[in-house]
Design an enzyme around this catalytic site. Structure first.
Site, PDB file in Angstrom:
ATOM      1  N   LYS A  35       0.825  -1.193   0.000  1.00 40.66           N
ATOM      2  CA  LYS A  35       0.000   0.000   0.000  1.00 40.66           C
ATOM      3  C   LYS A  35       0.870   1.258   0.000  1.00 40.66           C
ATOM      4  O   LYS A  35       0.421   2.336  -0.360  1.00 40.66           O
ATOM      5  CB  LYS A  35      -0.886   0.028   1.266  1.00 40.66           C
ATOM      6  CG  LYS A  35      -1.770  -1.160   1.421  1.00 40.66           C
ATOM      7  CD  LYS A  35      -2.384  -1.147   2.836  1.00 40.66           C
ATOM      8  CE  LYS A  35      -3.085  -2.477   3.065  1.00 40.66           C
ATOM      9  NZ  LYS A  35      -3.393  -2.675   4.503  1.00 40.66           N
ATOM     10  N   GLY A  36       2.120   1.064   0.423  1.00 43.79           N
ATOM     11  CA  GLY A  36       3.006   2.201   0.659  1.00 43.79           C
ATOM     12  C   GLY A  36       3.244   3.122  -0.525  1.00 43.79           C
ATOM     13  O   GLY A  36       3.447   4.317  -0.353  1.00 43.79           O
ATOM     14  N   GLU A  49       7.693   2.563  -5.806  1.00 44.33           N
ATOM     15  CA  GLU A  49       7.768   1.972  -4.468  1.00 44.33           C
ATOM     16  C   GLU A  49       7.972   3.078  -3.432  1.00 44.33           C
ATOM     17  O   GLU A  49       8.499   4.147  -3.750  1.00 44.33           O
ATOM     18  CB  GLU A  49       8.934   0.955  -4.487  1.00 44.33           C
ATOM     19  CG  GLU A  49       9.303   0.286  -3.210  1.00 44.33           C
ATOM     20  CD  GLU A  49       8.229  -0.592  -2.580  1.00 44.33           C
ATOM     21  OE1 GLU A  49       7.127  -0.080  -2.324  1.00 44.33           O
ATOM     22  OE2 GLU A  49       8.519  -1.771  -2.297  1.00 44.33           O
ATOM     23  N   ASP A  50       7.588   2.803  -2.208  1.00 39.09           N
ATOM     24  CA  ASP A  50       7.767   3.808  -1.153  1.00 39.09           C
ATOM     25  C   ASP A  50       9.219   3.885  -0.686  1.00 39.09           C
ATOM     26  O   ASP A  50       9.794   4.960  -0.554  1.00 39.09           O
ATOM     27  CB  ASP A  50       6.828   3.555   0.034  1.00 39.09           C
ATOM     28  CG  ASP A  50       6.865   2.113   0.561  1.00 39.09           C
ATOM     29  OD1 ASP A  50       7.644   1.297   0.038  1.00 39.09           O
ATOM     30  OD2 ASP A  50       6.093   1.811   1.496  1.00 39.09           O
ATOM     31  N   ASP A  77      14.745  -0.887   1.200  1.00 42.93           N
ATOM     32  CA  ASP A  77      15.437  -1.086   2.470  1.00 42.93           C
ATOM     33  C   ASP A  77      16.499  -2.179   2.248  1.00 42.93           C
ATOM     34  O   ASP A  77      17.572  -1.912   1.716  1.00 42.93           O
ATOM     35  CB  ASP A  77      14.364  -1.473   3.494  1.00 42.93           C
ATOM     36  CG  ASP A  77      14.875  -1.588   4.906  1.00 42.93           C
ATOM     37  OD1 ASP A  77      15.818  -0.876   5.251  1.00 42.93           O
ATOM     38  OD2 ASP A  77      14.315  -2.393   5.684  1.00 42.93           O
ATOM     39  N   LYS A 123      17.263   3.549   1.558  1.00 43.95           N
ATOM     40  CA  LYS A 123      18.152   3.403   2.720  1.00 43.95           C
ATOM     41  C   LYS A 123      19.328   2.546   2.278  1.00 43.95           C
ATOM     42  O   LYS A 123      19.356   1.338   2.535  1.00 43.95           O
ATOM     43  CB  LYS A 123      17.432   2.626   3.830  1.00 43.95           C
ATOM     44  CG  LYS A 123      16.492   3.398   4.708  1.00 43.95           C
ATOM     45  CD  LYS A 123      16.065   2.473   5.854  1.00 43.95           C
ATOM     46  CE  LYS A 123      14.747   2.854   6.444  1.00 43.95           C
ATOM     47  NZ  LYS A 123      14.226   1.833   7.375  1.00 43.95           N
ATOM     48  N   PHE A 151      13.769   4.035  11.095  1.00 42.01           N
ATOM     49  CA  PHE A 151      12.440   3.599  10.669  1.00 42.01           C
ATOM     50  C   PHE A 151      11.556   4.825  10.477  1.00 42.01           C
ATOM     51  O   PHE A 151      11.342   5.606  11.387  1.00 42.01           O
ATOM     52  CB  PHE A 151      11.829   2.639  11.685  1.00 42.01           C
ATOM     53  CG  PHE A 151      10.674   1.897  11.102  1.00 42.01           C
ATOM     54  CD1 PHE A 151      10.881   0.789  10.284  1.00 42.01           C
ATOM     55  CD2 PHE A 151       9.374   2.334  11.315  1.00 42.01           C
ATOM     56  CE1 PHE A 151       9.809   0.133   9.697  1.00 42.01           C
ATOM     57  CE2 PHE A 151       8.293   1.670  10.733  1.00 42.01           C
ATOM     58  CZ  PHE A 151       8.513   0.564   9.928  1.00 42.01           C
ATOM     59  N   VAL A 152      11.050   4.962   9.242  1.00 42.71           N
ATOM     60  CA  VAL A 152      10.271   6.157   8.906  1.00 42.71           C
ATOM     61  C   VAL A 152       8.813   5.827   8.591  1.00 42.71           C
ATOM     62  O   VAL A 152       8.486   4.704   8.210  1.00 42.71           O
ATOM     63  CB  VAL A 152      10.905   6.914   7.705  1.00 42.71           C
ATOM     64  CG1 VAL A 152      12.229   7.535   8.093  1.00 42.71           C
ATOM     65  CG2 VAL A 152      11.058   6.009   6.494  1.00 42.71           C
ATOM     66  N   ASP A 192       4.101   2.975   6.725  1.00 45.32           N
ATOM     67  CA  ASP A 192       3.373   2.721   7.971  1.00 45.32           C
ATOM     68  C   ASP A 192       4.242   2.137   9.071  1.00 45.32           C
ATOM     69  O   ASP A 192       5.319   1.574   8.818  1.00 45.32           O
ATOM     70  CB  ASP A 192       2.235   1.737   7.716  1.00 45.32           C
ATOM     71  CG  ASP A 192       2.758   0.299   7.528  1.00 45.32           C
ATOM     72  OD1 ASP A 192       3.571   0.084   6.605  1.00 45.32           O
ATOM     73  OD2 ASP A 192       2.371  -0.582   8.317  1.00 45.32           O
ATOM     74  N   ARG A 247       0.227   6.187   7.673  1.00 45.11           N
ATOM     75  CA  ARG A 247       0.428   6.297   6.217  1.00 45.11           C
ATOM     76  C   ARG A 247       0.006   7.662   5.690  1.00 45.11           C
ATOM     77  O   ARG A 247       0.542   8.164   4.715  1.00 45.11           O
ATOM     78  CB  ARG A 247      -0.412   5.227   5.489  1.00 45.11           C
ATOM     79  CG  ARG A 247       0.106   3.812   5.666  1.00 45.11           C
ATOM     80  CD  ARG A 247      -0.575   2.903   4.659  1.00 45.11           C
ATOM     81  NE  ARG A 247      -0.449   1.501   5.003  1.00 45.11           N
ATOM     82  CZ  ARG A 247       0.593   0.724   4.700  1.00 45.11           C
ATOM     83  NH1 ARG A 247       1.600   1.224   4.027  1.00 45.11           N
ATOM     84  NH2 ARG A 247       0.615  -0.541   5.065  1.00 45.11           N
TER      85      ARG A 247
HETATM   86  P1  IMP Z   1      12.937  -4.442   1.572  1.00 38.23           P
HETATM   87  O1  IMP Z   1      12.462  -5.698   0.932  1.00 38.23           O
HETATM   88  O2  IMP Z   1      13.732  -4.694   2.816  1.00 38.23           O
HETATM   89  O3  IMP Z   1      13.647  -3.497   0.634  1.00 38.23           O
HETATM   90  O4  IMP Z   1      11.661  -3.753   2.164  1.00 38.23           O
HETATM   91  C1  IMP Z   1      10.890  -2.893   1.501  1.00 38.23           C
HETATM   92  C2  IMP Z   1       9.566  -2.722   2.220  1.00 38.23           C
HETATM   93  O5  IMP Z   1       9.694  -2.728   3.651  1.00 38.23           O
HETATM   94  C3  IMP Z   1       9.009  -1.378   1.887  1.00 38.23           C
HETATM   95  O6  IMP Z   1       8.214  -1.443   0.746  1.00 38.23           O
HETATM   96  C4  IMP Z   1       8.235  -1.018   3.137  1.00 38.23           C
HETATM   97  O7  IMP Z   1       6.918  -1.524   3.031  1.00 38.23           O
HETATM   98  C5  IMP Z   1       8.944  -1.718   4.264  1.00 38.23           C
HETATM   99  N1  IMP Z   1       9.858  -0.801   4.974  1.00 38.23           N
HETATM  100  C6  IMP Z   1      11.197  -0.802   4.945  1.00 38.23           C
HETATM  101  N2  IMP Z   1      11.715   0.192   5.688  1.00 38.23           N
HETATM  102  C7  IMP Z   1      10.650   0.842   6.212  1.00 38.23           C
HETATM  103  C8  IMP Z   1      10.535   2.007   7.066  1.00 38.23           C
HETATM  104  O8  IMP Z   1      11.493   2.649   7.506  1.00 38.23           O
HETATM  105  N3  IMP Z   1       9.252   2.368   7.366  1.00 38.23           N
HETATM  106  C9  IMP Z   1       8.162   1.715   6.907  1.00 38.23           C
HETATM  107  N4  IMP Z   1       8.238   0.655   6.094  1.00 38.23           N
HETATM  108  C10 IMP Z   1       9.465   0.207   5.752  1.00 38.23           C
HETATM  109 MG    MG Z   2       6.147  -1.370   0.683  1.00 37.92          MG
END
Ligand code: IMP
Ligand code: MG
Length: 175
Positions: A41-42, A97-98, A101, A129, A150-151, A157, A163
């Site tokens: 949803k992000g 994408e939001d 990470d 990040k 963590f944001v 969210d 959100r």
């Molecule tokens: P990744 O697979 O670790 O890159 O994670 C990506 C997903 O994790 C993002 O689409 C977010 O939904 C969630 N996420 C990662 N870091 C944060 C954060 O700081 N705040 C909120 N959601 C996060």
């Molecule tokens: Mg996401």
């Protein structure tokens, strides 16, 4: 909700940056059409605002992938909860994408989507990040690089809350 939120990126800065990204993308895709895929949803808040700033024709689709539970740590499990409605074959796709990470979600998703034969596929994220990266993903458009905190807000969210904040904030007091 007992957490404290500190503003990291104020609303005006987010708006300004999205405008710049829209202009950049419009230039890069001149004479083409863009098929934007929002990662739910992000990515919703970002895609809505970004698509309004793009001057070439845009079509939209949505996909939901879950890699996280309700906490702030990755579960390592990536699952398609909702697939696309339309085929991406031959299309110029931008994934919206939001945040990137660990990169796990997008690493997995890009692999799946490339096999569906789009004409091109690029990745656009509001936040990045880089310090947290575990999987090597190429990010074509980045709104802001942020430190390892963590944001929330602007689609992001914490346990489904925050959100709708119009700015990016840091959650204080969570693991
Ligand atoms: P990744 O697979 O670790 O890159 O994670 C990506 C997903 O994790 C993002 O689409 C977010 O939904 C969630 N996420 C990662 N870091 C944060 C954060 O700081 N705040 C909120 N959601 C996060
Ligand atoms: Mg996401």
């Amino acid at each position: 909700m007992a957490e404290k939120i500190e503003v990291l990126i104020p609303e005006e800065k987010v708006t300004e940056r999205i405008k710049e990204l829209g202009e950049q993308i419009s230039k890069d895709y001149e004479g083409k059409e863009i098929h934007m895929i929002c990662i739910l949803k992000g990515g919703v808040f970002f895609m809505v605002d970004l698509s309004k700033r793009v001057s070439v024709p845009v079509s939209l689709d949505f996909m939901s992938v879950s890699s996280y539970g309700n906490g702030t740590k990755s579960s390592g499990v990536v699952r398609i909860a909702k697939d696309l409605d339309e085929s991406i074959e031959g299309k110029d796709v931008i994934i919206v994408e939001d945040i990137i990470d660990s990169g796990r979600t997008l690493y997995y998703l890009m692999d799946i989507l490339k096999k569906r034969n789009p004409n091109s596929i690029r990745l656009c994220t509001l936040l990045d990040k880089p310090e947290r990266r575990e999987k090597d993903v190429t990010v074509d458009y980045v709104g802001f690089e942020i430190p390892d905190e963590f944001v929330v807000g602007y689609g992001l969210d914490y346990a489904q809350n925050y959100r709708n904040l119009p700015y990016i904030g840091v959650v204080k007091g969570v693991e």
